[in-house]
Design a protein around this motif. Structure first.
Motif, PDB file in Angstrom:
ATOM      1  N   GLU A  24      -5.551  20.387  -7.172  1.00  0.00           N
ATOM      2  CA  GLU A  24      -4.405  21.294  -7.240  1.00  0.00           C
ATOM      3  C   GLU A  24      -4.492  22.272  -8.418  1.00  0.00           C
ATOM      4  O   GLU A  24      -3.707  23.201  -8.506  1.00  0.00           O
ATOM      5  CB  GLU A  24      -3.087  20.504  -7.318  1.00  0.00           C
ATOM      6  N   TRP A  25      -5.446  22.038  -9.326  1.00  0.00           N
ATOM      7  CA  TRP A  25      -5.626  22.970 -10.447  1.00  0.00           C
ATOM      8  C   TRP A  25      -6.430  24.208 -10.050  1.00  0.00           C
ATOM      9  O   TRP A  25      -6.451  25.191 -10.778  1.00  0.00           O
ATOM     10  CB  TRP A  25      -6.356  22.254 -11.583  1.00  0.00           C
ATOM     11  N   LEU A  26      -7.113  24.155  -8.915  1.00  0.00           N
ATOM     12  CA  LEU A  26      -8.073  25.204  -8.577  1.00  0.00           C
ATOM     13  C   LEU A  26      -7.414  26.580  -8.455  1.00  0.00           C
ATOM     14  O   LEU A  26      -7.939  27.575  -8.974  1.00  0.00           O
ATOM     15  CB  LEU A  26      -8.798  24.849  -7.280  1.00  0.00           C
ATOM     16  N   VAL A  27      -6.285  26.658  -7.774  1.00  0.00           N
ATOM     17  CA  VAL A  27      -5.624  27.956  -7.605  1.00  0.00           C
ATOM     18  C   VAL A  27      -5.222  28.544  -8.957  1.00  0.00           C
ATOM     19  O   VAL A  27      -5.441  29.731  -9.224  1.00  0.00           O
ATOM     20  CB  VAL A  27      -4.378  27.810  -6.700  1.00  0.00           C
ATOM     21  N   ALA A  28      -4.670  27.713  -9.833  1.00  0.00           N
ATOM     22  CA  ALA A  28      -4.281  28.186 -11.161  1.00  0.00           C
ATOM     23  C   ALA A  28      -5.494  28.666 -11.950  1.00  0.00           C
ATOM     24  O   ALA A  28      -5.431  29.679 -12.663  1.00  0.00           O
ATOM     25  CB  ALA A  28      -3.552  27.070 -11.918  1.00  0.00           C
ATOM     26  N   ASP A  29      -6.608  27.960 -11.825  1.00  0.00           N
ATOM     27  CA  ASP A  29      -7.824  28.368 -12.531  1.00  0.00           C
ATOM     28  C   ASP A  29      -8.347  29.702 -12.004  1.00  0.00           C
ATOM     29  O   ASP A  29      -8.817  30.547 -12.778  1.00  0.00           O
ATOM     30  CB  ASP A  29      -8.901  27.291 -12.396  1.00  0.00           C
ATOM     31  N   VAL A  30      -8.282  29.896 -10.700  1.00  0.00           N
ATOM     32  CA  VAL A  30      -8.749  31.162 -10.113  1.00  0.00           C
ATOM     33  C   VAL A  30      -7.876  32.318 -10.580  1.00  0.00           C
ATOM     34  O   VAL A  30      -8.383  33.376 -11.002  1.00  0.00           O
ATOM     35  CB  VAL A  30      -8.771  31.070  -8.575  1.00  0.00           C
ATOM     36  N   VAL A  31      -6.571  32.130 -10.542  1.00  0.00           N
ATOM     37  CA  VAL A  31      -5.650  33.184 -10.987  1.00  0.00           C
ATOM     38  C   VAL A  31      -5.853  33.481 -12.476  1.00  0.00           C
ATOM     39  O   VAL A  31      -5.900  34.638 -12.903  1.00  0.00           O
ATOM     40  CB  VAL A  31      -4.182  32.778 -10.710  1.00  0.00           C
ATOM     41  N   GLY A  32      -5.990  32.409 -13.268  1.00  0.00           N
ATOM     42  CA  GLY A  32      -6.215  32.593 -14.700  1.00  0.00           C
ATOM     43  C   GLY A  32      -7.508  33.331 -14.979  1.00  0.00           C
ATOM     44  O   GLY A  32      -7.553  34.229 -15.830  1.00  0.00           O
ATOM     45  N   GLY A  33      -8.575  32.975 -14.265  1.00  0.00           N
ATOM     46  CA  GLY A  33      -9.857  33.639 -14.465  1.00  0.00           C
ATOM     47  C   GLY A  33      -9.833  35.103 -14.100  1.00  0.00           C
ATOM     48  O   GLY A  33     -10.398  35.943 -14.812  1.00  0.00           O
ATOM     49  N   LEU A  34      -9.175  35.446 -13.003  1.00  0.00           N
ATOM     50  CA  LEU A  34      -9.057  36.850 -12.596  1.00  0.00           C
ATOM     51  C   LEU A  34      -8.207  37.634 -13.594  1.00  0.00           C
ATOM     52  O   LEU A  34      -8.535  38.777 -13.933  1.00  0.00           O
ATOM     53  CB  LEU A  34      -8.452  36.940 -11.193  1.00  0.00           C
ATOM     54  N   SER A  35      -7.131  37.014 -14.080  1.00  0.00           N
ATOM     55  CA  SER A  35      -6.262  37.682 -15.048  1.00  0.00           C
ATOM     56  C   SER A  35      -6.997  37.932 -16.360  1.00  0.00           C
ATOM     57  O   SER A  35      -6.916  39.025 -16.944  1.00  0.00           O
ATOM     58  CB  SER A  35      -5.009  36.840 -15.307  1.00  0.00           C
ATOM     59  N   ALA A  36      -7.727  36.923 -16.823  1.00  0.00           N
ATOM     60  CA  ALA A  36      -8.492  37.086 -18.057  1.00  0.00           C
ATOM     61  C   ALA A  36      -9.576  38.137 -17.884  1.00  0.00           C
ATOM     62  O   ALA A  36      -9.840  38.937 -18.792  1.00  0.00           O
ATOM     63  CB  ALA A  36      -9.102  35.753 -18.480  1.00  0.00           C
ATOM     64  N   GLY A  37     -10.204  38.157 -16.712  1.00  0.00           N
ATOM     65  CA  GLY A  37     -11.245  39.149 -16.459  1.00  0.00           C
ATOM     66  C   GLY A  37     -10.726  40.567 -16.507  1.00  0.00           C
ATOM     67  O   GLY A  37     -11.411  41.482 -16.977  1.00  0.00           O
TER      68      GLY A  37
END
Length: 547
Positions: A24-37
Motif C-alpha cells: 500500500e506504500w507504492l502509490v505514495a512512493d510513486v507520487v512522492g518520486g514524481l513530485s520530487a522530480g
C-alpha cells in the motif's frame, strides 16, 4: 498486509529502507518520486550553471548518485543530488584550480570535475572507515550558517548579470568580482531578459509563499520553454542555454593533471556534503522511523559520489527542498527516489531538444530564489541576542567567505569549531563527592588525554589545597578512564608526586578493568596498589585514607 520484501534475502546495508515494505506504500512512493522530480531535475540543471557546466551535468546528477543512495541510504525520504552550497563550492574549487569551464568550451573542466567528485566520494568513504560521522557533526551550527550566508550572497550576486542579459557565470570567482561583473552588466542590460527574469522570480516567490506544494521550478521552466518556442523572445535578445544532448551519461575517466589543486576544495565539499545530508536526514525523519546512522550516511553518500563521478556528475548531497517535497507528497521509502531517477532518465533520453529552448535567465532566476533563502539574516540577529559567541562565529565565517573565498570560510569554520571543542574538553570538570576526616573524594567528570591532563592536575591540586579544613588524602574517582596512555599515566604519577610534596596522599578509585590492565605495567601503579591506594569505590577509598 504482509511485506513484499524479505530483509533476510539481502545484506543489511542494501536497500535498508525497504525492510518491511508494504504494497500500500507504492502509490505514495510513486507520487512522492514524481513530485520530487518536478523540483530536483530543473533545480539540478540550474545549479550546474553556477559552475558554468552544461545543464545536462545537473541532469546526470539526478540519476546515478540518486540511484546509489536509494540502494544504500538509511533516510526514507531524503533525495540526494547537488545543492546550491555544493554547486558553489564546486565552482569555487574549479576556478581556484584553474580548470573552470568557459562559455566557449564548457567541456574543458569535465575531466577535473570527475576527479573532484571522485575525491569527495573517497574522502567520505575514508571518514566512514574511521567512523568519523559523529566528529564531523560537531561542526557548529554557527559555522554552517556563516558558510551558507557567504554562499547565498556570492551566488545571488553572481546570477545578477545573467538576470540582466549577460551569458557568463561569475559565482565561482567570488563575491567581490561578482559585484564588479554586475556593474559591467548594467551597461548592456536587455529589457526582454529583465522582464523574463522578474516574471520568473515573482512566480517562484509567490508559489513558494502561498502554494508550496506546487512545483514552481517546473512551472517557470515550462513557461520559459513555451515563451522561447512560440514568441519572439530570442529575437528580442534573450539568450538560451547551450544545446542539451539526448542520451544516457557515458563513462569518463578522471583527469589527474590538477589533482593536488582539487584536494582542498574536495575536503571542503566533503564536509559540507555530509553536514547537509545529515541535517536533512534528521530534519525530515519521523518519530516512527529508525534513527539516522551517521556512518551509514557517510557510506551511502560517499558511494553515491564515487560511482557518480565516472558518469560526470557534480558532487552530491541531500537536498532539503526536494526531500521536503518528497516527504510531503507521502513518500514512504527510497522507492520514491527510484521513481525520480526513472523520470530523470526519460528526460535525458527524450527531452534534450525541448530543454535546449530554455532561456538562461529562467535558470538564473531559479538559482537566485533558491540561494536567497540561505542569507538568513533574521537567524543571525536572533543569535546576536541569544548567543553573542555564535553570532560572531557566523558573522566572521560569512565575511571571510565574501572577502577571501568560500573554501577559506569552510577551512576557518572547521578550525574554529575544533578549537571550541578542544577548549570545552580542556576545561576541568571536577566535583567533590565526599569527605571523611581529612580525606576528600574528587570525581573526574571528563576523561583525561594529552591536551587536558595538565589542566586537570592543576585543578585537583587547587581543590585539595583550598578546602576549609586541611586535607591529607585525595581519593580520585577515575571511572571515566576507560583507556589510558603513557601520557595519562605520567600525568597521574606527576599528580601523585606533587600532592605527596604537599603532604597529601593520592588514592584512586573505580579504575576500569581495561585501563587497569595497562596501568599495572607501570611501576608507579604497581606501587600504588601495593600501598593499598587503589580501590573499587570512593567510599572504600575514603575509609582507607581516613583510617
Amino acid at each position: 498486509m504482509t511485506s513484499t520484501t524479505s530483509h533476510q534475502d539481502r545484506p543489511g546495508w542494501l536497500l535498508p529502507t525497504l525492510s518491511g515494505y508494504r504494497r500500500e506504500w507504492l502509490v505514495a512512493d510513486v507520487v512522492g518520486g514524481l513530485s520530487a522530480g518536478a523540483v530536483v531535475i530543473p533545480q539540478a540543471m540550474a545549479y550546474a550553471t553556477i559552475a558554468n557546466l552544461p545543464v545536462q551535468i545537473g541532469l546526470y546528477t539526478c540519476i546515478i548518485p540518486m540511484l546509489v543512495y536509494a540502494l544504500l541510504g538509511g533516510s526514507r525520504a531524503m533525495s540526494v543530488s547537488t545543492t546550491s552550497t555544493i554547486a558553489t563550492l564546486t565552482a569555487t574549487t574549479l576556478v581556484t584550480a584553474g580548470v573552470a569551464a568557459s562559455a566557449e568550451d564548457p567541456d574543458q573542466a569535465l575531466g577535473s570535475l570527475v576527479t573532484l567528485t571522485l575525491l569527495v566520494g573517497l574522502l567520505l568513504l575514508l571518514a566512514r572507515i574511521f567512523k568519523l560521522g559523529s566528529l564531523v557533526e560537531n561542526i557548529s551550527a554557527a559555522t554552517v550558517l556563516g558558510i551558507k550566508i557567504g554562499v547565498g550572497a556570492t551566488v545571488a550576486v553572481g546570477q545578477l548579470p545573467k538576470l540582466l542579459g549577460e551569458t557568463g557565470d561569475v559565482s565561482g570567482d567570488g563575491f567581490i568580482r561578482s559585484l564588479l561583473a554586475v556593474g559591467d552588466a548594467f551597461g548592456s542590460a536587455n529589457a526582454a531578459t529583465i522582464a523574463l527574469s522578474v516574471g520568473s522570480i515573482v512566480v517562484l516567490v509567490v508559489l513558494q509563499r502561498f502554494a508550496p506544494r506546487v512545483p514552481g521550478t517546473l512551472i517557470v521552466v515550462a513557461g520559459g520553454i513555451l515563451l522561447a518556442a512560440f514568441t519572439g523572445l530570442t529575437s528580442a535578445g534573450v539568450a538560451l542555454i547551450d544545446p542539451v544532448p539526448s542520451g544516457f551519461p557515458t563513462l569518463r575517466l578522471p583527469d589527474l593533471a590538477h589533482l593536488a589543486d582539487l584536494v582542498p576544495g574536495a575536503l571542503a565539499i566533503a564536509v559540507m556534503a555530509f553536514l547537509e545530508s545529515a541535517a536533512v536526514a534528521r530534519g525530515i525523519r519521523k518519530a516512527t522511523e529508525p534513527q539516522v546512522d551517521s556512518n551509514q550516511e557517510l557510506f551511502a553518500t560517499g558511494a553515491a559520489n564515487v560511482v557518480g563521478a565516472f558518469f560526470t556528475t557534480m558532487p552530491s548531497a541531500g537536498g532539503f527542498s526536494q526531500s521536503a517535497v518528497n516527504q510531503s507528497a507521502g513518500a514512504k521509502t527510497q522507492v520514491s527516489t527510484l521513481v525520480t531517477v526513472a523520470l530523470a532518465v526519460l528526460v535525458s533520453l527524450f527531452l534534450g531538444p525541448v530543454l535546449s529552448l530554455l532561456p538562461q535567465a529562467t535558470l538564473a532566476a531559479m538559482v537566485f530564489v533558491a540561494v536567497a533563502g540561505l542569507i538568513n539574516i533574521p537567524e543571525l540577529v536572533r543569535w546576536a541576542r541569544i548567543s553573542p559567541r555564535d553570532f560572531w562565529i557566523a558573522l566572521v565565517v560569512a565575511l571571510i567567505g565574501l572577502s577571501v573565498g568560500l573554501l577559506a570560510a569552510v577551512a576557518v569554520g572547521v578550525v574554529v569549531t575544533l578549537v571550541l571543542v578542544l577548549r570545552e574538553l580542556n576545561i576541568p570538570k571536577l566535583d567533590v563527592v565526599g569527605r571523611r576526616g581529612s580525606a576528600i573524594g574528587i570525581h573526574l567528570g571528563r576523561g583525561l588525554y594529552t591536551a587536558n591532563a595538565l589542566e586537570n592536575e592543576r585543578a585537583i591540586v587547587a581543590i585539595a589545597t583550598t578546602q576549609p579544613e586541611p586535607v591529607t588524602a585525595v581519593v580520585l574517582d577515575v571511572e571515566r578512564l576507560d583507556i589510558v596512555t603513557i601520557t595519562i599515566l605520567d600525568a597521574l604519577e606527576d599528580l601523585d608526586r606533587e600532592l605527596s610534596q604537599l603532604g597529601i596522599a593520592l588514592h584512586m578509585a573505580k579504575l576500569p578493568d581495561t585501563a587497569r590492565v595497562v596501568a599495572r605495567r607501570t611501576s608507579w601503579y604497581a606501587e600504588l596498589e601495593h600501598d593499598g591506594r587503589a580501590h573499587d569505590s570512593v567510599e572504600d577509598g575514603l575509609t582507607a585514607a581516613s583510617a
